[in-house]
Design an enzyme around this catalytic site. Structure first.
Site, short mmCIF file in Angstrom:
data_model
loop_
_atom_site.label_atom_id
_atom_site.label_comp_id
_atom_site.label_asym_id
_atom_site.label_seq_id
_atom_site.Cartn_x
_atom_site.Cartn_y
_atom_site.Cartn_z
N ASP A 65 21.62 -14.28 -12.61
CA ASP A 65 22.29 -15.52 -12.27
C ASP A 65 21.34 -16.68 -12.59
O ASP A 65 20.19 -16.45 -12.95
CB ASP A 65 22.72 -15.56 -10.80
N ASP A 67 19.60 -20.29 -11.30
CA ASP A 67 19.29 -21.15 -10.16
C ASP A 67 18.75 -22.47 -10.69
O ASP A 67 18.00 -22.50 -11.68
CB ASP A 67 18.24 -20.49 -9.27
N ASP A 147 8.41 -17.87 -3.78
CA ASP A 147 7.76 -16.66 -3.30
C ASP A 147 6.66 -16.11 -4.21
O ASP A 147 5.53 -15.91 -3.79
CB ASP A 147 8.81 -15.57 -2.96
#
Ligand code: ATP
Ligand code: MG
Length: 444
Positions: A65, A67, A147
């Site tokens: 996907d 982002d 992260d």
């Protein structure tokens, strides 16, 4: 660089990789993501592709996907797109939808030390877990909130360059998953990052940096505080992304599996002849293979397989106590589902079919009279049959039974009748004297 724990983020200059020196082309970005990127840019906002999209394109893989990161606030994003919904309380995001595709638009987050610690926008638990993180900042701030270094690369739609503050490109080239900042702090802030580390390591074949690994061995228990609904979402990403086998093995290696499926972990820990583990592995292999062939997979089947061993053991206990197979399956199924939803939620639309798959297993043994015809008509027949094949592959159901059902589906109505007449009678279970009625439990 081994660890960014001691770096002053404010002093870091980014490495900027101009268009000719990287492989990301607009042709490989989805038209919807491009629309979002351009509309934000044309409205005067900064607009970057971030996260897995950039990471996977740089690796020459197809992103799952896309982002987007921007300095527009969620409300500003919403005012630009009609097809936009704001989601999330802990972490407010905009989802812009084009048909089945959703582009996730996140506003840049501010750095922690600049945030008030407990108000409507931002809060932390005693364990250091971030309960809310909705104070907005700049791109320079946002980088440090991501992260892993390989997830913190930004593709700038205004000049097509890639911006790298954290040596993410180098880690991408050497195949290292490295937490940004101090791993202990970052895993405390959000323990789900440990599961994400496993997911990316399995998917990309990367190794997790030893500093992070050490923390993962120590802090798995922090996952106990994560809301079941979030863990359910994470379980789907872990096991339904095409690398379920590798993911399962890594989860077991870091002893994290038990925070997702405690009953299963317990059941597998004293397996004697290996087949419960084999059944789980075969189910996960199947899932990976189906995804590779673009076939549908369902969480109901996944959970049915992952929870089968605790379910079977519980069922056996009830049978030993004198319950009928139907009763034993029903009550054990309810109990196992009720215990599991304390850890990962399991919406009813999946838990019902999961229990149906279980319930139908004993009905495969009835091959005389009308029973097999009725079973064949059952809406969950196909999934239950696939599950029975799995059980037979690992030696838990007779191969002859699996073959019979395979043939039964393939032949015409007349031959079916003959098969039914020639089928062996179901072995009668000798019912033991009832000791106690299994206590019924409520579902979910
Ligand atoms: P996938 O291929 O699964 O989509 P992804 O890296 O894009 O991988 P997402 O969950 O889509 O993962 O998140 C997009 C980006 O948002 C991540 O790459 C990361 O930069 C950031 N992110 C997501 N979840 C977290 C988290 N829990 N903590 C910090 N940063 C996160
Ligand atoms: Mg993503």
């Amino acid at each position: 660089m081994t660890n960014q724990g001691d770096i002053d983020p404010g002093s870091v200059q980014p490495v900027i990789i101009p268009r000719p020196e990287h492989c990301i082309s607009r042709a490989s970005i989805s038209p919807s993501a491009l629309k979002v990127l351009y509309r934000l840019k044309n409205a005067g906002f900064q607009s970057f592709l971030v996260g897995g999209g950039v990471r996977d394109l740089l690796l020459g893989r197809e992103p799952k996907d896309f982002d987007v990161g921007t300095n527009a606030t969620p409300d500003e994003v919403r005012s630009l797109f009609r097809n936009c919904r704001l989601i999330g309380r802990r972490f407010r995001l905009a989802h812009v939808r084009y048909g089945r595709e959703v582009i996730e638009v996140a506003t840049f987050r501010a750095r922690h030390e600049e945030q008030p610690t407990d108000d409507d926008h931002s809060a932390q638990s005693d364990e250091g877990r971030l309960l809310r993180d909705n104070v907005y900042g700049t791109l320079e701030d946002d980088v440090w909130r991501r992260d892993f270094t390989v997830n913190a690369l930004y593709y700038d739609i205004s000049g097509f360059s890639v911006v790298d503050y954290v040596n993410g490109l180098e880690d991408l080239q050497t195949g290292v998953l490295r937490v940004i900042g101090d791993p202990e702090t970052r895993f405390r802030e959000d323990p789900v990052r440990m599961l994400r580390a496993v997911r990316f390591a399995a998917k990309l074949g990367f190794r997790i940096h030893p500093d992070s690994e050490a923390m993962m061995h120590r802090f798995g228990h922090l996952l106990e505080d994560i809301p079941p609904a979030r863990l359910f979402e994470e379980v789907l990403k872990l096991f339904l992304s095409g690398c379920a086998v590798a993911t399962f093995e890594l989860l077991r290696h870091y002893d994290l599996f038990r925070y997702l499926f405690p009953l299963t972990d317990e059941a597998l820990s004293h397996e004697e002849n290996g087949f419960p583990l084999t059944l789980v592995l075969r189910a996960l292999e199947n899932t990976d293979q189906r995804l590779a062939e673009d076939k549908p997979v369902t969480p109901a089947f996944l959970f049915a397989a992952l929870l089968w061993e605790p379910m079977r053991l519980q069922m056996q206990t009830f049978l030993d106590e004198g319950a009928s197979p139907l009763e034993a399956t029903q009550v054990a199924g309810n109990q196992v589902a009720a215990e599991q939803v304390q850890v990962t939620s399991l919406p009813k639309r999946f838990s019902y079919p999961m229990r149906e798959i279980w319930m139908l297993q004993t009905r495969f043994e009835r091959r005389r009279g009308k029973a097999p015809h009725r079973l064949l008509e059952h809406p969950r027949f196909r999934a239950a049959y696939d599950f029975m094949l799995l059980r037979s592959e690992v030696g838990e159901a007779p191969a002859e039974l699996a073959e019979w059902w395979t043939d039964f589906q393939a032949v015409n109505a007349g031959d079916r009748e003959q098969m039914v007449e020639a089928a062996p009678k179901k072995k009668r279970r000798r019912r033991r004297p009832r000791k106690r009625k299994p206590a019924s439990t409520h579902d979910e």
